[in-house]
Write a protein that holds these residues in place. Structure first.
Motif, short mmCIF file in Angstrom:
data_model
loop_
_atom_site.label_atom_id
_atom_site.label_comp_id
_atom_site.label_asym_id
_atom_site.label_seq_id
_atom_site.Cartn_x
_atom_site.Cartn_y
_atom_site.Cartn_z
N LYS A 136 -2.95 -11.36 5.65
CA LYS A 136 -2.71 -9.91 5.60
C LYS A 136 -3.91 -9.17 5.01
O LYS A 136 -4.42 -8.21 5.59
CB LYS A 136 -1.47 -9.60 4.77
N ASN A 137 -4.37 -9.64 3.84
CA ASN A 137 -5.48 -8.96 3.16
C ASN A 137 -6.77 -8.99 3.97
O ASN A 137 -7.49 -8.00 4.05
CB ASN A 137 -5.71 -9.57 1.78
N ASN A 138 -7.06 -10.14 4.56
CA ASN A 138 -8.27 -10.24 5.37
C ASN A 138 -8.19 -9.38 6.63
O ASN A 138 -9.18 -8.76 7.02
CB ASN A 138 -8.52 -11.71 5.77
N ALA A 139 -7.01 -9.33 7.23
CA ALA A 139 -6.84 -8.50 8.43
C ALA A 139 -6.99 -7.02 8.08
O ALA A 139 -7.65 -6.26 8.81
CB ALA A 139 -5.47 -8.77 9.06
N ILE A 140 -6.39 -6.61 6.95
CA ILE A 140 -6.47 -5.20 6.52
C ILE A 140 -7.90 -4.82 6.16
O ILE A 140 -8.40 -3.77 6.57
CB ILE A 140 -5.52 -4.95 5.32
N ALA A 141 -8.58 -5.68 5.40
CA ALA A 141 -9.97 -5.41 5.01
C ALA A 141 -10.89 -5.37 6.23
O ALA A 141 -11.78 -4.51 6.33
CB ALA A 141 -10.45 -6.46 4.02
N SER A 142 -10.69 -6.29 7.16
CA SER A 142 -11.52 -6.33 8.38
C SER A 142 -11.27 -5.10 9.24
O SER A 142 -12.21 -4.50 9.78
CB SER A 142 -11.21 -7.60 9.19
N LYS A 143 -10.00 -4.71 9.35
CA LYS A 143 -9.66 -3.53 10.15
C LYS A 143 -10.33 -2.28 9.57
O LYS A 143 -10.94 -1.49 10.30
CB LYS A 143 -8.14 -3.35 10.18
N ALA A 144 -10.24 -2.10 8.24
CA ALA A 144 -10.87 -0.95 7.58
C ALA A 144 -12.39 -1.02 7.71
O ALA A 144 -13.05 0.01 7.94
CB ALA A 144 -10.48 -0.91 6.11
N GLY A 145 -12.93 -2.22 7.60
CA GLY A 145 -14.38 -2.40 7.74
C GLY A 145 -14.87 -2.02 9.13
O GLY A 145 -15.93 -1.40 9.28
N ALA A 229 -10.72 -8.57 0.78
CA ALA A 229 -9.49 -9.36 0.67
C ALA A 229 -9.28 -9.93 -0.72
O ALA A 229 -8.16 -10.30 -1.09
CB ALA A 229 -9.51 -10.48 1.70
N LYS A 230 -10.33 -10.00 -1.54
CA LYS A 230 -10.25 -10.61 -2.87
C LYS A 230 -9.90 -9.60 -3.97
O LYS A 230 -9.79 -9.97 -5.13
CB LYS A 230 -11.58 -11.29 -3.20
N SER A 231 -9.78 -8.32 -3.62
CA SER A 231 -9.54 -7.29 -4.62
C SER A 231 -8.39 -6.39 -4.21
O SER A 231 -8.37 -5.84 -3.12
CB SER A 231 -10.82 -6.46 -4.81
N ASP A 232 -7.41 -6.22 -5.12
CA ASP A 232 -6.27 -5.34 -4.83
C ASP A 232 -6.73 -3.89 -4.67
O ASP A 232 -6.19 -3.14 -3.85
CB ASP A 232 -5.24 -5.44 -5.96
N LYS A 233 -7.73 -3.48 -5.48
CA LYS A 233 -8.24 -2.12 -5.39
C LYS A 233 -8.90 -1.87 -4.03
O LYS A 233 -8.72 -0.80 -3.43
CB LYS A 233 -9.26 -1.86 -6.50
N LEU A 234 -9.64 -2.85 -3.54
CA LEU A 234 -10.30 -2.71 -2.23
C LEU A 234 -9.28 -2.75 -1.09
O LEU A 234 -9.48 -2.11 -0.06
CB LEU A 234 -11.36 -3.79 -2.04
N ILE A 235 -8.21 -3.49 -1.29
CA ILE A 235 -7.14 -3.52 -0.27
C ILE A 235 -6.48 -2.15 -0.21
O ILE A 235 -6.20 -1.62 0.89
CB ILE A 235 -6.10 -4.61 -0.58
N ASN A 236 -6.21 -1.54 -1.37
CA ASN A 236 -5.64 -0.18 -1.39
C ASN A 236 -6.60 0.83 -0.75
O ASN A 236 -6.17 1.74 -0.03
CB ASN A 236 -5.33 0.24 -2.82
N LEU A 237 -7.91 0.65 -1.01
CA LEU A 237 -8.91 1.51 -0.39
C LEU A 237 -8.90 1.30 1.13
O LEU A 237 -8.98 2.28 1.89
CB LEU A 237 -10.30 1.19 -0.95
N SER A 238 -8.77 0.06 1.55
CA SER A 238 -8.74 -0.26 2.98
C SER A 238 -7.54 0.41 3.66
O SER A 238 -7.66 0.97 4.76
CB SER A 238 -8.66 -1.78 3.19
N LYS A 239 -6.40 0.36 2.99
CA LYS A 239 -5.19 1.00 3.54
C LYS A 239 -5.39 2.51 3.66
O LYS A 239 -4.93 3.13 4.63
CB LYS A 239 -3.99 0.70 2.64
N ALA A 240 -6.07 3.10 2.66
CA ALA A 240 -6.33 4.54 2.69
C ALA A 240 -7.29 4.91 3.81
O ALA A 240 -7.18 5.99 4.41
CB ALA A 240 -6.90 5.00 1.35
N GLN A 246 -1.25 8.96 5.12
CA GLN A 246 -0.23 8.41 4.24
C GLN A 246 -0.70 8.41 2.79
O GLN A 246 0.07 8.72 1.87
CB GLN A 246 0.13 6.98 4.68
N ALA A 247 -1.98 8.08 2.59
CA ALA A 247 -2.55 8.08 1.23
C ALA A 247 -2.54 9.49 0.64
O ALA A 247 -2.20 9.69 -0.53
CB ALA A 247 -3.97 7.52 1.26
N LEU A 248 -2.88 10.47 1.47
CA LEU A 248 -2.90 11.86 1.02
C LEU A 248 -1.49 12.36 0.71
O LEU A 248 -1.26 13.07 -0.28
CB LEU A 248 -3.55 12.74 2.09
N SER A 249 -0.54 11.97 1.55
CA SER A 249 0.86 12.35 1.36
C SER A 249 1.40 11.80 0.03
O SER A 249 2.08 12.49 -0.72
CB SER A 249 1.71 11.84 2.52
#
Length: 450
Positions: A136-145, A229-240, A246-249
């Protein structure tokens, strides 16, 4: 600005048609065959779609072009803009970053599983109980990247108008919009060398900045995909990054601002790609961002060439941007609702329990024809002919509106309005000169006689 981009987004969620169904091609009558060719072109996101939309957007402007320079720069814009919208996401996002570069940033034993998740939505990835946290984390980070690495797409749309200005200056030695648009009907104004230098300087400056910004996007996106993928903060940034709405809401809600309609509207804004049968394609949020940035790029580049160029941009492009993002979809839904209320095309227009209306794809028509033939005790071929013509009608009316109004009518009105502004401006200048001479010439003659 492209006129039919919203259709791109609409079709992105559908698998592109890759083969011809023998039942369709062998049993259609002459009129239905032509209708089927049109339907196939609408359900194909390949070079066929590129050629079709470029031609239908280019043709009205070509007919109303005002000079060789006007025709050349319009053609330059239309073809490159089509390339940005139709090929940039599949080539950069899908082929280059997803399947070549960013694939190497993922753990070797998880590459295949991670890559499979990237085209899926953030919600699909995060709520899938069968996926490990690492996938999940790698997919989310790669998608944001990948989204950041594709910064070049909206940036290219913004700077395209500056590239057009530079092209016209180098090819035709013109920077004065009045001359490019031939507003004085063959009596060209003298080109201002200082303006030409300013146009060239501005264009080159914006192109350099675009290149730096695009490279920065690739660099930051690569770091995010590699380390995210190794950082929760970067995962949250990736989601944003993927779902900024959704992040703004959520941010607004934390501030104590509770407005359900506002939150629902904001949460819908996404920068995620569309999933085109497992491949990355331009998403609706990306479309909106690219179109809006294109508007401001058009305006800023126009300001280098004169007030009338800016006025023409703001007469035409905002309407095109709105239609690009919302109008085509709204018009098509409205047209389908009208047909549904009138009881037309009942075999194709279906409403579910929630009131959502859907239209079957071309590849589903033979199966529907077989069922109708059994039900009505008719030949499947006859039913198929009817269905193909009905589907072409449902698709064709909104398409014709886009071509006739947003293409021909808007192009004609824009050019006439610009000519009117120019004529009025010149008339006022001439009147001011005559008034000045009328007041001052008698005094001048008196002084001369003394």
């Amino acid at each position: 600005m492209k006129l039919d981009k919203i259709n791109l987004n609409k079709q992105n969620n559908n698998p592109s048609f890759k083969s011809t169904n023998p039942f369709i091609s062998n049993t259609l009558s002459g009129g239905a065959k032509l209708a089927d060719l049109f339907i196939r072109s609408q359900e194909n996101l390949s070079s066929t779609r590129f050629i079709q939309d470029t031609a239908t957007n280019w043709l009205p402007k070509a007919i109303f072009s005002r000079s060789k320079a006007d025709f050349a720069e319009m053609s330059f814009l239309e073809f490159l803009e089509s390339g940005i919208f139709y090929f940039a996401s599949p080539i950069l996002g899908e082929k280059l970053f997803r399947n070549v570069i960013f694939k190497n940033f993922q753990p070797k034993n998880l590459k295949s599983a991670i890559n499979e998740q990237i085209p899926k939505s953030l919600k699909e990835i995060t709520t899938n109980p069968n996926l490990s946290k690492a996938i999940k984390n790698n997919a989310i980070a790669s998608k944001a990247g990948i989204i950041l690495a594709c910064t070049a797409i909206p940036v290219a749309e913004y700077t395209l108008s500056f590239a057009k200005n530079l092209f016209t200056l180098k090819a035709f030695k013109k920077s004065n919009f009045n001359n490019i648009a031939n507003l004085d009907k063959g009596k060209a104004e003298k080109e201002d060398k200082k303006q030409q230098q300013q146009v060239e300087k501005s264009a080159k400056s914006h192109l350099k900045k675009a290149a730096v910004l695009s490279l920065a996007g690739v660099a930051i996106g690569s770091i995010l995909a590699l380390k995210g993928a190794k950082s929760d903060k970067l995962i949250n940034l990736s989601k944003a990054i993927i779902e900024p709405g959704q992040a703004l809401s959520k941010g607004i809600s934390k501030l104590g601002i509770k407005n359900e309609k506002l939150n629902n509207t904001l949460s819908k804004f996404s920068l995620d790609f569309s999933n085109n049968n497992g491949k990355l394609a331009l998403g609706k949020g990306q479309l909106a961002l690219t179109a809006i940035l294109g508007l401001f790029g058009y305006s800023k580049a126009a300001s280098d060439r004169g007030k009338l160029d800016v006025a023409e941009v703001w007469t035409r492009v905002p309407l095109v941007v709105f239609y690009t993002i919302f109008g085509s979809e709204l018009f098509e839904k409205g047209f389908i609702n009208i047909l549904n209320k009138l009881g037309k095309c009942k075999d194709l227009i279906k409403k579910d329990a929630k009131g959502n209306i859907s239209i079957p794809k071309r590849t589903q028509l033979p199966e529907i024809a077989q069922k109708l033939a059994k039900q009505n005790k008719t030949l499947p071929e006859n039913e198929l002919n009817k269905l193909v013509k009905q589907k072409a009608f449902i698709t064709g009316v909104p398409y014709a509106f886009s071509l006739l109004f947003m293409g021909f009518t808007l192009s004609a009105i824009t050019r006439l309005w610009t000519q009117y502004r120019y004529n009025k401006q010149n008339k006022e200048t001439k009147n001011d000169t005559l008034i000045f001479l009328g007041k001052n010439l008698p005094e001048a003659f008196k002084s001369f006689s003394k």
